[in-house]
Write an enzyme that holds these catalytic residues in place. Structure first.
Site, PDB file in Angstrom:
ATOM      1  N   ASP A 185       0.835  -1.193   0.000  1.00  0.00           N
ATOM      2  CA  ASP A 185       0.000   0.000   0.000  1.00  0.00           C
ATOM      3  C   ASP A 185       0.875   1.251   0.000  1.00  0.00           C
ATOM      4  O   ASP A 185       2.055   1.197   0.355  1.00  0.00           O
ATOM      5  CB  ASP A 185      -0.899  -0.026   1.240  1.00  0.00           C
ATOM      6  CG  ASP A 185      -2.105   0.886   1.118  1.00  0.00           C
ATOM      7  OD1 ASP A 185      -2.287   1.480   0.037  1.00  0.00           O
ATOM      8  OD2 ASP A 185      -2.855   1.004   2.090  1.00  0.00           O
ATOM      9  N   GLU A 211       2.726   5.020  -4.168  1.00  0.00           N
ATOM     10  CA  GLU A 211       2.859   6.052  -5.212  1.00  0.00           C
ATOM     11  C   GLU A 211       4.240   6.731  -5.236  1.00  0.00           C
ATOM     12  O   GLU A 211       4.685   7.034  -6.363  1.00  0.00           O
ATOM     13  CB  GLU A 211       1.757   7.116  -5.044  1.00  0.00           C
ATOM     14  CG  GLU A 211       0.363   6.617  -5.265  1.00  0.00           C
ATOM     15  CD  GLU A 211      -0.166   5.835  -4.060  1.00  0.00           C
ATOM     16  OE1 GLU A 211      -1.062   5.011  -4.254  1.00  0.00           O
ATOM     17  OE2 GLU A 211       0.326   6.061  -2.935  1.00  0.00           O
ATOM     18  N   ARG A 248      -1.053  -0.744  -5.373  1.00  0.00           N
ATOM     19  CA  ARG A 248      -1.842   0.449  -5.653  1.00  0.00           C
ATOM     20  C   ARG A 248      -1.203   1.354  -6.692  1.00  0.00           C
ATOM     21  O   ARG A 248      -1.843   2.293  -7.168  1.00  0.00           O
ATOM     22  CB  ARG A 248      -2.084   1.233  -4.360  1.00  0.00           C
ATOM     23  CG  ARG A 248      -3.256   2.200  -4.429  1.00  0.00           C
ATOM     24  CD  ARG A 248      -3.624   2.779  -3.080  1.00  0.00           C
ATOM     25  NE  ARG A 248      -2.728   3.849  -2.644  1.00  0.00           N
ATOM     26  CZ  ARG A 248      -2.947   4.607  -1.572  1.00  0.00           C
ATOM     27  NH1 ARG A 248      -4.018   4.391  -0.821  1.00  0.00           N
ATOM     28  NH2 ARG A 248      -2.091   5.548  -1.222  1.00  0.00           N
ATOM     29  N   ASP A 280      -8.738   4.514  -3.016  1.00  0.00           N
ATOM     30  CA  ASP A 280      -9.730   4.695  -1.948  1.00  0.00           C
ATOM     31  C   ASP A 280     -10.983   5.378  -2.472  1.00  0.00           C
ATOM     32  O   ASP A 280     -11.293   6.537  -2.147  1.00  0.00           O
ATOM     33  CB  ASP A 280      -9.115   5.497  -0.807  1.00  0.00           C
ATOM     34  CG  ASP A 280      -7.966   4.771  -0.143  1.00  0.00           C
ATOM     35  OD1 ASP A 280      -7.852   3.539  -0.347  1.00  0.00           O
ATOM     36  OD2 ASP A 280      -7.176   5.410   0.563  1.00  0.00           O
ATOM     37  N   HIS A 295     -14.194  -4.770  -0.295  1.00  0.00           N
ATOM     38  CA  HIS A 295     -13.294  -4.175   0.694  1.00  0.00           C
ATOM     39  C   HIS A 295     -13.782  -2.771   1.030  1.00  0.00           C
ATOM     40  O   HIS A 295     -14.117  -1.990   0.138  1.00  0.00           O
ATOM     41  CB  HIS A 295     -11.868  -4.104   0.151  1.00  0.00           C
ATOM     42  CG  HIS A 295     -10.879  -3.483   1.087  1.00  0.00           C
ATOM     43  ND1 HIS A 295     -10.375  -4.158   2.173  1.00  0.00           N
ATOM     44  CD2 HIS A 295     -10.312  -2.254   1.111  1.00  0.00           C
ATOM     45  CE1 HIS A 295      -9.517  -3.364   2.818  1.00  0.00           C
ATOM     46  NE2 HIS A 295      -9.458  -2.207   2.193  1.00  0.00           N
TER      47      HIS A 295
END
Length: 799
Positions: free
Chosen positions: A386, A389, A445, A462, A522
């Site tokens: 996670d 980026e 991600r 998200d 999720h």
């Protein structure tokens, strides 16, 4: 001396000797000197790379490893005031730019926004697809956005900048464009100037790779040949992954799993979010251990329990370490630094003040892999990375790329978009070295072009837990498919905090997710940690009202029944570069712009319901016949709009004329799949249609390379009034392969058949198996042929 520096030196020499002319040779580089400096490299007759070197531009390193191919020697000839090389015509322009194939004008330009960039002419009506995760229409012309991977909490429809950008685009004019530059950038596709596409970068080699092709399929395949295909995932990746933010203890996660099992919902994986290393959301990232021994008394035994249940444990790890956690001090030598060479302290980081692992360093990778190795030995079978980026990455952060061959420190903006890519590579290489027979499962991600070859399963960030969030997903998922990232998926049901529990929204989201690469409900369920003004909403189907249970069970059941079809899509991508989710304009040339319906593989058209209280779905049907599963009706498509029923208990998906759709008996776990019982739907066509179904053991890394697989192949063809389906079994054997199958063929027809044959035998209408039998359902219009199959060539015929 690196390649860019060498090219710059060569350019200078050639410019001095041959001013304002075009110089070429039978070599890898074609030099275009003049007032602005260009050179070119060929990877194939259809793929050319142009590099622009403006005067005084010094940060021109190529730090990307996205391109796997090596440049090749070329043969050139002078033609039409330019040069003809490998089928591509290049002509220098008076402006200092170049023109390709008399239609694409490429101008190098410097701007105040970034170091330098490009300007490309766009034709009237030209459409541009790709660019990574954007909740924008699939045709990105008329939009501008950042090339900078960044989270966007609770986003919805229209969000321009998300976690995973890809600087690759496909034009409707028959070419693809890949800007192999991972630095911070920006693209304007006809927004500020209708006939121009402008792309700028803060640093790095300024290059454009053009890929010319006959179709979008051809261009995307060539792009994957250039940057890599995704290898086969473990078969269990196509099952349901039980997940939430987040399970707080061993007792809780077992209780939820037991409830799922009791209610007959399939489960193949269980995902542990950040509460494994602490009891709070903040100030625990960096413990990297099961710190609460009361809540997690024996992680190894817990992993063994789930493995016995054939459920794969998946564990989250992040690249950030917060000050005060167990591993913070030991991580300091491996963190990214400030200009003084000291570990950079992130003062404004949501999870707490801390540092970021410098993933470009081999010693930093080794330090981080110690924790992966420890948890792998405990029984973890999949990974979740996670915030890659990276989520918090100030411009002042400096990275050390000496292990990649570069001697200076790089600023964050120069390497930002490729940070996650090298994290992906680290984990992939770790498996190839230490677990060479095992297929990697890596939920992530963010990444870069070419990350797919490292076995990643990205999710779309998200997303808001609302209807706008759901409406955004088809655009994001299909846009990523056109960007060369085949296994992207969404948090089914939505992720962000919410103030309501919407069963209809959850059901519709789950129904759509059945037809996406990864199936993973999720969302945020933080219990007593839930912020004021929101509520804790579980992400598992068993916690929704009884009124929604039949629809949810049907969706979960369908997902498992589709396993053989879905697994074959993985094979198709690996071999041919075809995305699993396919935009209509990709699958059907000339279709209108459609952002909310798509093809799932070659055979199924999916039109998910994205609005509340909807009972009718409007969709565009290409020419031909379509079988609507919910109503069991044949529909004539004529390249026009149609309306079909879409009440909450109906998932709008249709079988294409000529399509083959293979299912299996109902499963609760993918490990139970054997291929012994298959149902193959086929909608006969007046045109010849082809069938194939790939199978292997579902777990061995080298199955395709070693031939340890089997593949059913066949064709359907109309000859006069006789329709034939021929099929046979090819490939080598693999361990555990079935030798006998019970296959039920289902053919939607407009009228009952007069005669049905299996091989040389005419079948009787009835239900006595023997060598086979057939039935006819006059209500659904389906001819059903049941047979025992031993792998020898076989043929079904009817008239």
């Amino acid at each position: 001396m690196n390649r860019s520096r060498l090219a710059q030196l060569v350019l200078g020499i050639c410019s001095y000797l041959l001013p304002y002319t075009l110089w070429a040779q039978q070599a890898r580089t074609l030099i275009v000197p003049g007032t602005q400096a260009w050179f070119a490299e060929w990877y194939s007759p259809q793929i050319v790379k142009l590099v622009y070197q403006p005067h005084g531009y010094t940060t021109n390193e190529l730090i990307s490893n996205a391109v796997l191919k090596h440049p090749r020697p070329v043969t050139w000839s002078k033609k039409d005031s330019g040069w003809f090389v490998e089928g591509i015509h290049i002509r220098p322009l008076v402006s200092g730019g170049v023109e390709l194939n008399r239609r694409i004008k490429l101008i190098g330009e410097a701007t105040a926004f970034a170091g330098a960039g490009f300007e490309i002419d766009l034709k009237e009506g030209e459409k541009i697809y790709g660019g990574g995760e954007r909740a924008l229409p699939l045709n990105r012309r008329g939009y501008s956005f950042n090339l900078y991977n960044a989270p966007n909490y609770a986003y919805g429809d229209g969000a321009e900048n998300l976690n995973y950008g890809v600087p690759f685009f496909i034009s409707s004019e028959g070419y693809g464009i890949f800007f192999d530059n991972p630095s911070k950038g920006w693209v304007d596709i006809g927004k500020s100037q209708h006939d121009k596409m402008k792309v700028h970068f803060a640093s790095g080699e300024l290059n454009v790779i053009f890929i010319f092709g006959k179709s979008q399929q051809d261009i995307l395949r060539q792009y994957h040949e250039l940057t890599g295909f995704q290898l086969l995932p473990p078969r269990w990746a196509f099952g349901n992954l039980m997940s939430r933010f987040g399970y707080r203890s061993e007792a809780q996660v077992k209780e939820v799993y037991s409830k799922m099992k009791k209610e007959n919902f399939g489960v193949d994986g269980v995902i542990f979010d950040l509460f494994w290393f602490g009891d709070s959301v903040q100030r625990t990232m960096g413990n990297l251990d099961w710190v609460n021994k009361e809540k997690w008394p024996n992680p190894t035994a817990m992993m063994q329990y789930f493995q016995k249940e054939k459920v794969k444990p998946i564990l989250i790890l992040e690249p950030f370490l917060v000050r005060g956690t167990k591993q913070y001090e030991s991580s300091l030598p491996f963190q990214a630094v400030n200009v003084d060479g000291k570990p950079f302290l992130l003062e404004d980081f949501y999870f707490g003040k801390g540092g970021l692992i410098d993933i470009f360093r081999k010693d930093a990778q080794s330090w981080m892999l110690n924790f992966y190795s420890r948890e792998k030995q405990r029984g973890v079978q999949g990974w979740w990375t996670d915030l890659g980026e990276p989520e918090n990455h100030p411009a002042e952060v400096m990275h050390n790329l000496k292990d990649l061959g570069f001697n200076r420190l790089f600023k964050a903006d120069e390497v930002h978009n490729i940070y996650g890519h090298y994290w992906n590579k680290m984990l992939f290489d770790f498996y190839r070295k230490h677990y060479p027979k095992e297929r990697l499962f890596h939920l992530n991600r963010s990444g870069y072009a070419g990350s797919a070859r490292y076995g990643i399963f990205p999710w779309t960030g998200d997303v808001g837990r609302d209807w706008s969030g759901l409406a955004a997903q088809t655009k994001v998922l299909l846009g990523m498919s056109m960007s060369g990232v085949p296994y992207v998926h969404a948090d089914a049901g939505g992720f962000a905090m919410t103030n309501q529990k919407d069963g209809e929204l959850y059901t519709r989201w789950v129904q759509m997710s059945v037809f996406t690469p990864i199936f993973r409900p999720h969302g945020s369920a933080l219990e007593e940690l839930t912020p004021d003004g929101t509520m804790s909403v579980e992400s598992e189907p068993v916690f929704f009202d009884q009124a929604f249970q039949p629809m949810l069970k049907e969706a979960f059941s369908l997902r498992y029944k589709m396993l053989p079809y879905n697994y074959h899509l993985a094979y198709e991508h690996n071999q041919f570069g075809t995305p699993l989710m396919r935009p209509m304009h990709y699958a059907f040339a000339g279709s209108p712009e459609l952002n909310d319906q798509y093809m799932w593989g070659d055979a199924l058209l999916v039109a998910p319901v994205l609005k509340p209280s909807q009972t009718v779905q409007r969709l565009w049907l290409p020419k031909g016949k379509w079988y609507h599963f919910a109503t069991q009706k044949l529909i004539d498509g004529s390249n026009e709009w149609a309306e079909i029923p879409a009440s909450l208990n109906q998932i709008p998906y249709l079988l294409k004329e000529g399509g083959f759709f293979t299912t299996t008996s109902s499963l609760k776990n993918t490990d139970d799949y054997t291929g012994d019982h298959l149902t193959i739907w086929h909608l006969p066509s007046v045109k010849k249609s082809n069938f194939s179904l790939y199978e292997d053991d579902g777990r061995t890394y080298s199955s395709i390379a070693t031939g340890a697989f089997c593949i059913l192949k066949g064709e359907g063809i109309l000859q006069g009034d006789l329709y034939k389906v021929k099929f046979y079994q090819g490939g080598k054997r693999y361990v555990g392969m079935t030798t006998k199958r019970e296959i039920v063929w289902k053919f939607p027809l407009e009228k009952a058949p007069r005669q049905v044959f299996l091989g040389a035998n005419e079948l009787k209408l009835g239900n006595s198996l023997g060598n086979g039998y057939y039935t006819w359902d006059s209500t659904s219009g389906v001819l059903e042929v049941k047979m025992l199959y031993n792998g020898q060539p076989q043929e079904i015929r009817w008239r």
